[in-house]
Design a protein around this motif. Sequence first.
Motif, PDB file in Angstrom:
ATOM      1  N   LEU A 326       0.818  -1.205   0.000  1.00 31.86           N
ATOM      2  CA  LEU A 326       0.000   0.000   0.000  1.00 31.86           C
ATOM      3  C   LEU A 326       0.861   1.268   0.000  1.00 31.86           C
ATOM      4  O   LEU A 326       0.626   2.184  -0.808  1.00 31.86           O
ATOM      5  CB  LEU A 326      -0.952  -0.034   1.200  1.00 31.86           C
ATOM      6  N   PRO A 327       1.904   1.362   0.853  1.00 33.07           N
ATOM      7  CA  PRO A 327       2.740   2.574   0.818  1.00 33.07           C
ATOM      8  C   PRO A 327       3.426   2.776  -0.523  1.00 33.07           C
ATOM      9  O   PRO A 327       3.492   3.907  -1.025  1.00 33.07           O
ATOM     10  CB  PRO A 327       3.766   2.335   1.932  1.00 33.07           C
ATOM     11  N   TYR A 328       3.929   1.697  -1.118  1.00 31.73           N
ATOM     12  CA  TYR A 328       4.657   1.851  -2.374  1.00 31.73           C
ATOM     13  C   TYR A 328       3.740   2.317  -3.501  1.00 31.73           C
ATOM     14  O   TYR A 328       4.094   3.206  -4.283  1.00 31.73           O
ATOM     15  CB  TYR A 328       5.349   0.548  -2.780  1.00 31.73           C
ATOM     16  N   ARG A 332       4.121   5.659  -5.671  1.00 33.04           N
ATOM     17  CA  ARG A 332       4.331   5.608  -7.122  1.00 33.04           C
ATOM     18  C   ARG A 332       3.253   6.394  -7.858  1.00 33.04           C
ATOM     19  O   ARG A 332       3.532   7.082  -8.860  1.00 33.04           O
ATOM     20  CB  ARG A 332       4.307   4.148  -7.564  1.00 33.04           C
ATOM     21  N   ALA A 333       2.002   6.309  -7.384  1.00 32.80           N
ATOM     22  CA  ALA A 333       0.922   7.074  -8.009  1.00 32.80           C
ATOM     23  C   ALA A 333       1.145   8.578  -7.860  1.00 32.80           C
ATOM     24  O   ALA A 333       0.862   9.358  -8.778  1.00 32.80           O
ATOM     25  CB  ALA A 333      -0.418   6.673  -7.400  1.00 32.80           C
ATOM     26  N   PRO A 346      12.942  -2.978 -11.211  1.00 33.32           N
ATOM     27  CA  PRO A 346      13.914  -2.819 -10.118  1.00 33.32           C
ATOM     28  C   PRO A 346      14.313  -1.366  -9.897  1.00 33.32           C
ATOM     29  O   PRO A 346      14.512  -0.943  -8.752  1.00 33.32           O
ATOM     30  CB  PRO A 346      15.097  -3.665 -10.593  1.00 33.32           C
ATOM     31  N   GLU A 347      14.407  -0.599 -10.990  1.00 33.33           N
ATOM     32  CA  GLU A 347      14.799   0.805 -10.863  1.00 33.33           C
ATOM     33  C   GLU A 347      13.736   1.606 -10.117  1.00 33.33           C
ATOM     34  O   GLU A 347      14.062   2.445  -9.266  1.00 33.33           O
ATOM     35  CB  GLU A 347      15.029   1.410 -12.252  1.00 33.33           C
ATOM     36  N   ASN A 348      12.474   1.349 -10.422  1.00 32.25           N
ATOM     37  CA  ASN A 348      11.408   2.095  -9.745  1.00 32.25           C
ATOM     38  C   ASN A 348      11.224   1.651  -8.304  1.00 32.25           C
ATOM     39  O   ASN A 348      10.923   2.465  -7.424  1.00 32.25           O
ATOM     40  CB  ASN A 348      10.099   1.957 -10.519  1.00 32.25           C
TER      41      ASN A 348
END
Length: 456
Positions: A326-328, A332-333, A346-348
């Motif tokens: 949920l935090p990620y 990202r959004a 992997p980069e994101n």
Amino acid sequence: MTMARSIAKYAYEFPVDGMPDDLKTIVRNRFLDSLACILGAYGAAPVRASVAYASSIPGGTASIFGTTLKTTPECAAFANGVMVRFLDYNDGYMGLEPGHPSDNIPACLAIVQAENAGGDELIAAIVLAYEIQMRFQDAASLNKQGWDHVNYVNISAAVAAAKLMKLSEAQIEQAINISLSGHLAMRQVRSGTLSDWKGCSAANAARNALFSAQLARHGMTGPAPIFEGRMGFQNQVTGEFFLDPADFGSVAGGDLAIRRSLTKTFPTNGELHTAVWAGIELRNRIGEVSDIQSIRIETSAFNKRVLADGADKWRPRTRETADHSLPYNVARALIDGDISIESYSPENITDPVAIALMDKTTVVVDPELTALFPKHLANRVTVTLKSGESLVSEVISGPGSVETPMTQAQFEAKFRKMAVPHLSEGAQESVLDFVSKLDQQSGYDSLFAAMAGAAG
């Protein structure tokens, strides 16, 4: 009558003919949605491993997407099932237990090929599988006791396979007994840092279900009563629950569970979709993410327990962990204004900006949002800026929900988006044409050829 026998009776009497047009449309959309997910999984490491294993057992009757290989129905159901589930982009349903009823589709397709069954039988089997799995999801929780939701696929895929094999009522009961008793999956598959097996667990349940139905066809019996027995499913796994197939849906009555299944607009966990929509809406209202002082996510008790349950969700190291964080996903959004396949590269995942936002994030249980669950998978996101201003976005439901179902055009757009890297325009049209006439099909080689890039 035991619960297994009553389910077997329901399945045996379930009609193949007489599906209303709107129900056929729902199945076609779910089928196309699964094909979109399959395309998005081409080349993934778990898929390569699954196909490599299947290629060691050649000469069967069922096909594997993206290849010219034919293998056993069990191996095809597993490999194709891994593809459907890899991105976590396939449909879902939340009752007392979460689950993805489209996990049954590859199993149904493998048996349809093996049995030379028609498209009308495939559609009926898919509707039946959804009905069985979703009714169990409504009846009892598995995850609270440490068991994985795919244990219900053990039942639904065995029933659907047995139906397609035209087994007797007694044989269908034995398929259930064998499949459920011999193949229980633990919830550890979705706890902590998640592995490749997170996306394989349901495919494995389907594989085992097909094996069990085939054994039942040849006279094998299984432990009974599997649900009510002293050492059975209720006493050992779920606790006591009530489930009566007399309350299940009927083709004539219209109250079939597949109508309540949910589809996804993002390749991520379904329970956090509304948090993503909230993050996107806030992204359009803030200046730069560097202006964010703190992020507060208010959610249901289930989401807090499953999607923000430990340090792994604040420092995901695999795509399987990241798409259940949920935090990620909120971070990202807020950064990108979207969630896509690339969101879990992997980069994101290791992006310092995302890590910084997660460090500013707290996740708390909100009683009001918990009360809406599971009918509404609601989330509320509050962003406090360094200026002191607070911005709030609450989303109760979004596209793909029962209230706002995806349209035919949206399913087609999702398919084309996933198809572009792999299929020519001609091959895409061949797939779409095949699915549009799914109930009329008598063979499936042309579908697999088109999904491997051959235009019709």
